[in-house]
Design a protein around this motif. Sequence first.
Motif, PDB file in Angstrom:
ATOM      1  N   LEU A 127      24.538 -36.061 -41.335  1.00 15.97           N
ATOM      2  CA  LEU A 127      24.026 -37.235 -40.631  1.00 15.97           C
ATOM      3  C   LEU A 127      23.128 -36.873 -39.450  1.00 15.97           C
ATOM      4  O   LEU A 127      22.564 -37.761 -38.808  1.00 15.97           O
ATOM      5  N   ASP A 128      23.046 -35.572 -39.163  1.00 15.13           N
ATOM      6  CA  ASP A 128      22.271 -35.090 -38.013  1.00 15.13           C
ATOM      7  C   ASP A 128      22.793 -35.674 -36.697  1.00 15.13           C
ATOM      8  O   ASP A 128      22.042 -36.055 -35.803  1.00 15.13           O
ATOM      9  N   VAL A 129      24.130 -35.754 -36.600  1.00 16.35           N
ATOM     10  CA  VAL A 129      24.788 -36.209 -35.379  1.00 16.35           C
ATOM     11  C   VAL A 129      25.031 -35.011 -34.477  1.00 16.35           C
ATOM     12  O   VAL A 129      25.502 -33.964 -34.936  1.00 16.35           O
ATOM     13  N   ASP A 130      24.709 -35.156 -33.205  1.00 18.91           N
ATOM     14  CA  ASP A 130      25.006 -34.105 -32.226  1.00 18.91           C
ATOM     15  C   ASP A 130      26.494 -34.181 -31.907  1.00 18.91           C
ATOM     16  O   ASP A 130      26.927 -34.889 -30.995  1.00 18.91           O
ATOM     17  N   ALA A 131      27.299 -33.497 -32.703  1.00 20.27           N
ATOM     18  CA  ALA A 131      28.753 -33.561 -32.579  1.00 20.27           C
ATOM     19  C   ALA A 131      29.308 -32.200 -32.186  1.00 20.27           C
ATOM     20  O   ALA A 131      28.953 -31.183 -32.791  1.00 20.27           O
TER      21      ALA A 131
ATOM     22  N   ASP B  42      35.540 -31.360 -43.532  1.00 18.06           N
ATOM     23  CA  ASP B  42      34.740 -32.445 -44.094  1.00 18.06           C
ATOM     24  C   ASP B  42      34.001 -33.208 -42.998  1.00 18.06           C
ATOM     25  O   ASP B  42      32.849 -33.630 -43.190  1.00 18.06           O
ATOM     26  N   LEU B  43      34.634 -33.390 -41.862  1.00 11.59           N
ATOM     27  CA  LEU B  43      34.004 -34.110 -40.759  1.00 11.59           C
ATOM     28  C   LEU B  43      32.822 -33.320 -40.194  1.00 11.59           C
ATOM     29  O   LEU B  43      31.764 -33.896 -39.883  1.00 11.59           O
ATOM     30  N   GLU B  44      32.991 -32.031 -40.072  1.00  6.64           N
ATOM     31  CA  GLU B  44      31.889 -31.206 -39.578  1.00  6.64           C
ATOM     32  C   GLU B  44      30.708 -31.243 -40.538  1.00  6.64           C
ATOM     33  O   GLU B  44      29.536 -31.320 -40.107  1.00  6.64           O
ATOM     34  N   SER B  45      31.001 -31.215 -41.831  1.00 11.09           N
ATOM     35  CA  SER B  45      29.927 -31.290 -42.828  1.00 11.09           C
ATOM     36  C   SER B  45      29.220 -32.641 -42.767  1.00 11.09           C
ATOM     37  O   SER B  45      27.984 -32.726 -42.852  1.00 11.09           O
ATOM     38  N   LEU B  46      29.982 -33.715 -42.614  1.00 10.86           N
ATOM     39  CA  LEU B  46      29.389 -35.048 -42.535  1.00 10.86           C
ATOM     40  C   LEU B  46      28.502 -35.174 -41.298  1.00 10.86           C
ATOM     41  O   LEU B  46      27.398 -35.732 -41.377  1.00 10.86           O
ATOM     42  N   ALA B  47      28.986 -34.674 -40.171  1.00 13.46           N
ATOM     43  CA  ALA B  47      28.185 -34.742 -38.950  1.00 13.46           C
ATOM     44  C   ALA B  47      26.860 -34.007 -39.122  1.00 13.46           C
ATOM     45  O   ALA B  47      25.801 -34.484 -38.685  1.00 13.46           O
ATOM     46  N   ALA B  48      26.889 -32.854 -39.797  1.00 14.16           N
ATOM     47  CA  ALA B  48      25.657 -32.104 -40.049  1.00 14.16           C
ATOM     48  C   ALA B  48      24.724 -32.868 -40.981  1.00 14.16           C
ATOM     49  O   ALA B  48      23.509 -32.937 -40.745  1.00 14.16           O
TER      50      ALA B  48
ATOM     51  N   VAL C 257      30.499 -39.811 -26.152  1.00 15.13           N
ATOM     52  CA  VAL C 257      31.477 -40.672 -26.823  1.00 15.13           C
ATOM     53  C   VAL C 257      32.367 -39.761 -27.655  1.00 15.13           C
ATOM     54  O   VAL C 257      31.907 -38.774 -28.224  1.00 15.13           O
ATOM     55  N   GLY C 258      33.663 -40.072 -27.711  1.00  8.80           N
ATOM     56  CA  GLY C 258      34.524 -39.108 -28.392  1.00  8.80           C
ATOM     57  C   GLY C 258      35.881 -39.632 -28.774  1.00  8.80           C
ATOM     58  O   GLY C 258      36.221 -40.809 -28.603  1.00  8.80           O
TER      59      GLY C 258
ATOM     60  N   LEU D 268      31.698 -41.324 -37.092  1.00 10.64           N
ATOM     61  CA  LEU D 268      30.525 -40.458 -37.165  1.00 10.64           C
ATOM     62  C   LEU D 268      29.311 -41.205 -37.713  1.00 10.64           C
ATOM     63  O   LEU D 268      28.191 -41.008 -37.223  1.00 10.64           O
ATOM     64  N   ARG D 269      29.517 -42.063 -38.689  1.00 10.44           N
ATOM     65  CA  ARG D 269      28.384 -42.828 -39.242  1.00 10.44           C
ATOM     66  C   ARG D 269      27.830 -43.800 -38.203  1.00 10.44           C
ATOM     67  O   ARG D 269      26.619 -44.024 -38.124  1.00 10.44           O
ATOM     68  N   ALA D 270      28.707 -44.383 -37.393  1.00 15.12           N
ATOM     69  CA  ALA D 270      28.239 -45.259 -36.320  1.00 15.12           C
ATOM     70  C   ALA D 270      27.485 -44.465 -35.267  1.00 15.12           C
ATOM     71  O   ALA D 270      26.480 -44.923 -34.710  1.00 15.12           O
ATOM     72  N   ALA D 271      27.955 -43.244 -35.002  1.00 15.69           N
ATOM     73  CA  ALA D 271      27.325 -42.414 -33.973  1.00 15.69           C
ATOM     74  C   ALA D 271      25.948 -41.929 -34.377  1.00 15.69           C
ATOM     75  O   ALA D 271      25.144 -41.542 -33.526  1.00 15.69           O
ATOM     76  N   ALA D 272      25.646 -41.981 -35.679  1.00 14.39           N
ATOM     77  CA  ALA D 272      24.338 -41.500 -36.150  1.00 14.39           C
ATOM     78  C   ALA D 272      23.185 -42.290 -35.542  1.00 14.39           C
ATOM     79  O   ALA D 272      22.067 -41.792 -35.457  1.00 14.39           O
ATOM     80  N   GLY D 273      23.434 -43.502 -35.112  1.00 13.56           N
ATOM     81  CA  GLY D 273      22.366 -44.290 -34.511  1.00 13.56           C
ATOM     82  C   GLY D 273      22.435 -44.377 -33.005  1.00 13.56           C
ATOM     83  O   GLY D 273      21.747 -45.225 -32.406  1.00 13.56           O
ATOM     84  N   LEU D 274      23.247 -43.540 -32.373  1.00 13.27           N
ATOM     85  CA  LEU D 274      23.430 -43.609 -30.923  1.00 13.27           C
ATOM     86  C   LEU D 274      22.675 -42.496 -30.206  1.00 13.27           C
ATOM     87  O   LEU D 274      22.568 -41.376 -30.723  1.00 13.27           O
ATOM     88  N   ASP D 275      22.205 -42.812 -29.019  1.00 12.50           N
ATOM     89  CA  ASP D 275      21.616 -41.797 -28.149  1.00 12.50           C
ATOM     90  C   ASP D 275      22.729 -41.231 -27.276  1.00 12.50           C
ATOM     91  O   ASP D 275      22.832 -41.506 -26.081  1.00 12.50           O
ATOM     92  N   ALA D 276      23.619 -40.467 -27.886  1.00 13.07           N
ATOM     93  CA  ALA D 276      24.796 -39.929 -27.203  1.00 13.07           C
ATOM     94  C   ALA D 276      25.284 -38.708 -27.946  1.00 13.07           C
ATOM     95  O   ALA D 276      25.017 -38.524 -29.139  1.00 13.07           O
TER      96      ALA D 276
END
Length: 374
Positions: free
Chosen positions: A249-253, A241-247, A204-205, A220-228
């Motif tokens: 949230l432990d999002v595979d971004a 800031d987005l890269e820091s947030l993704a880290a 998803v992107g 990114l916050r929505a993606a934190a609960g996705l298997d994607a």
Amino acid sequence: MAPVSVAAFTDTYLPTVNGVSYTIQTWRDRWRDRGGTMRVVYPGCDEYEPELEEYPVRSLPFPMYEGFRLGTPRIPAAAENVEIVHAHTPFAVGLGGVRLARRKDLPLVTSYHTPTAEYADYLTSLPRVEHSIERLAKRYERWFLSHSDAVICPSEDARDRVRDTVDSDTPAVVLSNGVDVDFFAPTDPEPFRERYDLPDGPLVGYTGRHGYEKNLPEFLRAAAGLDATVVIGGDGPAREDLESLAADLDVDARFLGFLPREELPAFYSLLDVFVFSSPVETQGLVALEANACGTPVVGVDAGALSDTVEDGVTGYHYAHGDIAGCRAAVERVLDERDSLSRSCLDRREDLSVEHAVDQLAGLYGRVIDENGTE
């Protein structure tokens, strides 16, 4: 009969990559294909060599808005001998278009690509000052648009904004920017996947400017609960800031950075879902580009995206600020991906830039006839 001759004035153009730049270039090219002349006046820079019918004016970098240049309201001599003026932006170069229309008593069409008040975010971070700038910007926008014989709005939402801004004597017309469906079409995404070392499985992107107004943290916050895996192309002031947030949230971004235009069809084709969380769009052209490549869109139900995305046909909406709703909409699209992709492709011709330019030609002709221009 050849199309009418046009002078198009814009404060943003190549090499700056955005929807306005590519819309103007694509319209100019299609106009030329039809035997017409569309001369583009824009802020010049050393990084871009003008092509045929492109006329740079002197400019300086604008330090508060990356990639934007402050041009001058000059009118190149080659742009004067035209039948109609089209101002795409309301700043210095756009003012040159207004001056030309007044001086030569020519019809003036303007495009409402971006609300002027949104640029206040780039000038200050002080709320009181920002609000003052926004009020001034709205007054200026009203003055600028009110000089027009017609205002082109890329969506019904944008038309509603214009009608709230200018008096009722100024026609506001909905006319999509259009998508180059010959270029934006389904393509083999595997070379792109290999080049950027992207995994198998759901992707998803988003791609575009990483501006704070784009509301990407919601995605990114929505993606934190996705298997994607999240794949984000583009760049801008919010990227760090987005890269820091993704880290956090432990999002595979995967942040890919700026993507050359020639890679975009493969990028869109690779995604299972394109997520567009920006509530401030006047059209949301990247959503239509994704659809043209067969990729459904999850879009916030705000601004132009309320119209750009058609629920159950080209994707699904979610309410602004509803992170769980965004996540649920993405999951629904993943479940219905094949059927939604087919319906996106069935609508490609409706999105085409050829259709948009047909409408543009009709609008120019009506405005000229109403003004009695020979």
